[in-house]
Design an enzyme around this catalytic site. Sequence first.
Site, short mmCIF file in Angstrom:
data_model
loop_
_atom_site.label_atom_id
_atom_site.label_comp_id
_atom_site.label_asym_id
_atom_site.label_seq_id
_atom_site.Cartn_x
_atom_site.Cartn_y
_atom_site.Cartn_z
CG ASN A 84 -0.21 -0.07 2.46
OD1 ASN A 84 0.53 0.80 2.81
ND2 ASN A 84 -0.33 -1.06 3.31
CG ASP A 97 -7.39 -4.93 6.37
OD1 ASP A 97 -6.98 -4.85 7.53
OD2 ASP A 97 -8.01 -4.03 5.82
CE LYS A 131 8.81 -13.52 -13.01
NZ LYS A 131 9.51 -13.23 -14.29
CG ASP A 173 -6.75 -6.00 13.76
OD1 ASP A 173 -6.13 -5.41 14.45
OD2 ASP A 173 -7.87 -5.46 13.44
CG PHE A 205 -2.43 6.18 13.65
CD1 PHE A 205 -1.85 5.75 14.66
CD2 PHE A 205 -2.27 7.29 12.85
CE1 PHE A 205 -0.85 6.60 15.07
CE2 PHE A 205 -1.40 8.19 13.47
CZ PHE A 205 -0.56 7.72 14.57
CE LYS A 220 -10.96 1.17 11.21
NZ LYS A 220 -10.39 1.62 10.10
CE LYS A 280 -8.85 -2.26 13.77
NZ LYS A 280 -7.75 -2.74 12.98
N1 CTP Z 1 -3.90 -2.74 12.24
C1 CTP Z 1 -3.23 -3.84 12.70
N2 CTP Z 1 -3.30 -4.98 12.10
C2 CTP Z 1 -4.18 -5.31 11.11
C3 CTP Z 1 -4.75 -4.32 10.57
C4 CTP Z 1 -4.71 -2.96 11.01
O1 CTP Z 1 -2.44 -3.64 13.72
N3 CTP Z 1 -3.87 -6.28 10.22
C5 CTP Z 1 -4.24 -1.58 12.89
C6 CTP Z 1 -3.37 -0.58 12.07
O2 CTP Z 1 -2.18 -0.38 12.47
C7 CTP Z 1 -4.12 0.90 12.57
C8 CTP Z 1 -5.40 0.29 12.87
O3 CTP Z 1 -5.40 -1.13 13.14
O4 CTP Z 1 -3.63 0.89 13.84
C9 CTP Z 1 -6.54 0.56 12.07
O5 CTP Z 1 -6.21 0.07 10.46
P1 CTP Z 1 -7.18 0.19 9.23
O6 CTP Z 1 -6.59 -0.49 8.35
O7 CTP Z 1 -7.44 1.63 9.19
O8 CTP Z 1 -8.55 -0.78 9.88
P2 CTP Z 1 -9.08 -1.94 9.49
O9 CTP Z 1 -8.86 -2.83 10.62
O10 CTP Z 1 -8.48 -2.53 8.03
O11 CTP Z 1 -10.45 -1.59 9.26
P3 CTP Z 1 -11.42 -1.23 7.87
O12 CTP Z 1 -10.84 -2.42 7.07
O13 CTP Z 1 -12.84 -1.35 8.36
O14 CTP Z 1 -10.93 0.06 7.57
#
Ligand code: CTP
Length: 398
Positions: free
Chosen positions: A208, A276, A286, A305, A324, A338, A342
């Site tokens: 990303n 995610d 490959k 997560d 964040f 969130k 979480k």
């Molecule tokens: N985060 C994490 N581990 C993951 C995904 C996210 O620790 N596998 C943490 C990120 O570092 C951030 C927070 O979760 O602090 C939110 O991440 P974000 O990607 O914005 O949220 P998502 O959990 O992906 O929720 P959504 O897909 O609904 O936006």
Amino acid sequence: MLAGKRILLIIGGGIAAYKALDLIRRLKERGAAVTPVLTRAAEEFVTPLSVGALAGGKVHRALFDLTDEAEMGHIQLSRVADLIVVAPATADLMAKMAGGHADDLASTLILATDTRVLIAPAMNVRMWQHPATQRNLAMLRGDGVLTVGPNDGDMACGEFGPGRMAEPLEIVAAIETALGGGPLAGRHVLVTSGPTHEPIDPVRYIANRSSGAQGAALGAALVALGARVTFVTGPATVPPPPGAHVVQVETAAEMLAAVEAALPADAAVFAAAVADWRVANASGAKLKKDGSGRAPALEFAENPDILATVSQMGPGRPRLVVGFAAETDDVLAHASAKRARKGCDWIVANDVRPATGIMGGTENEVTLVTADGAEAWPRLRKDEVARRLAARIAGALQ
Ligand code: CTP
């Protein structure tokens, strides 16, 4: 907390030397004993008389001062201090330090010492940005030299940019931190940062746009407040913060393992943009076109997560867990949901629609969501957001 501390203050020859006078005053106010050393060039900018009057003692000037050698050799002079501060540290002084020169009193003291050294660089923007200066800076940091500043701003030479010496009070704060102070002294703070890379095959991955800038700025701000920082970072484009213990990872699974290995911590801040999903059927070899025109079917599996895992871990959970939330719509509603889902204490929410220029940019506009509600901060540089957040973290850990 500076009462009774002995600071050897080396004043280099630059226009910012006038600020060293105020620095002496601020240090004396706090009860520190300041022994000033002027380079020859510094005497062009401030007089030994004013420096000596403010410091309330002898000003050391040239290397072969025989009285000095009889009373206290230069080696001894460099060792009785609790900290050596070089302010302003000119490009030339930094080069001498990096090269290990000892051709005047200042450089000899620095080479002869076993005391920690803090430098406050000050120079023209181009001189600061020159590869030679940046190379010297990297060498000095590698040698354990501490730095404060330089700041951005209008310079005496009429240019604008990084090169202005840190303000005396910022230098005082850096001195306090170096001497074991700072509101986060003795605290361990874990920070995740950067993107993760999820392999498709040995040469391709899903990633990303996170640069890791906000996480790195936060790590630096926490170090500046005296915290011991473990910085777990994916492949970011900005360098990790100096002074942090850096753990480089690639995937979300590796990031979780590194985070678990780094605990316990007093606080954990999850600034990483973790993927995610990972590719469940990643190939060990490959992937090749098979001539049929069909694209390979990637299957995805959800990544752990990390924020939720740590927030909900029960015993051993950091006292403060901060996540964040990067959102593109309904920022506040999503961020609050969130936070509840979480189980973290705070969410730093930001709007990452491309039009905001935040993702990969230098500024951030965040809303801090806590149990007490939401607080919208103005649009600020990422390092300023980091400073404010670090200060809030320090407050919460009091
Ligand atoms: N985060 C994490 N581990 C993951 C995904 C996210 O620790 N596998 C943490 C990120 O570092 C951030 C927070 O979760 O602090 C939110 O991440 P974000 O990607 O914005 O949220 P998502 O959990 O992906 O929720 P959504 O897909 O609904 O936006």
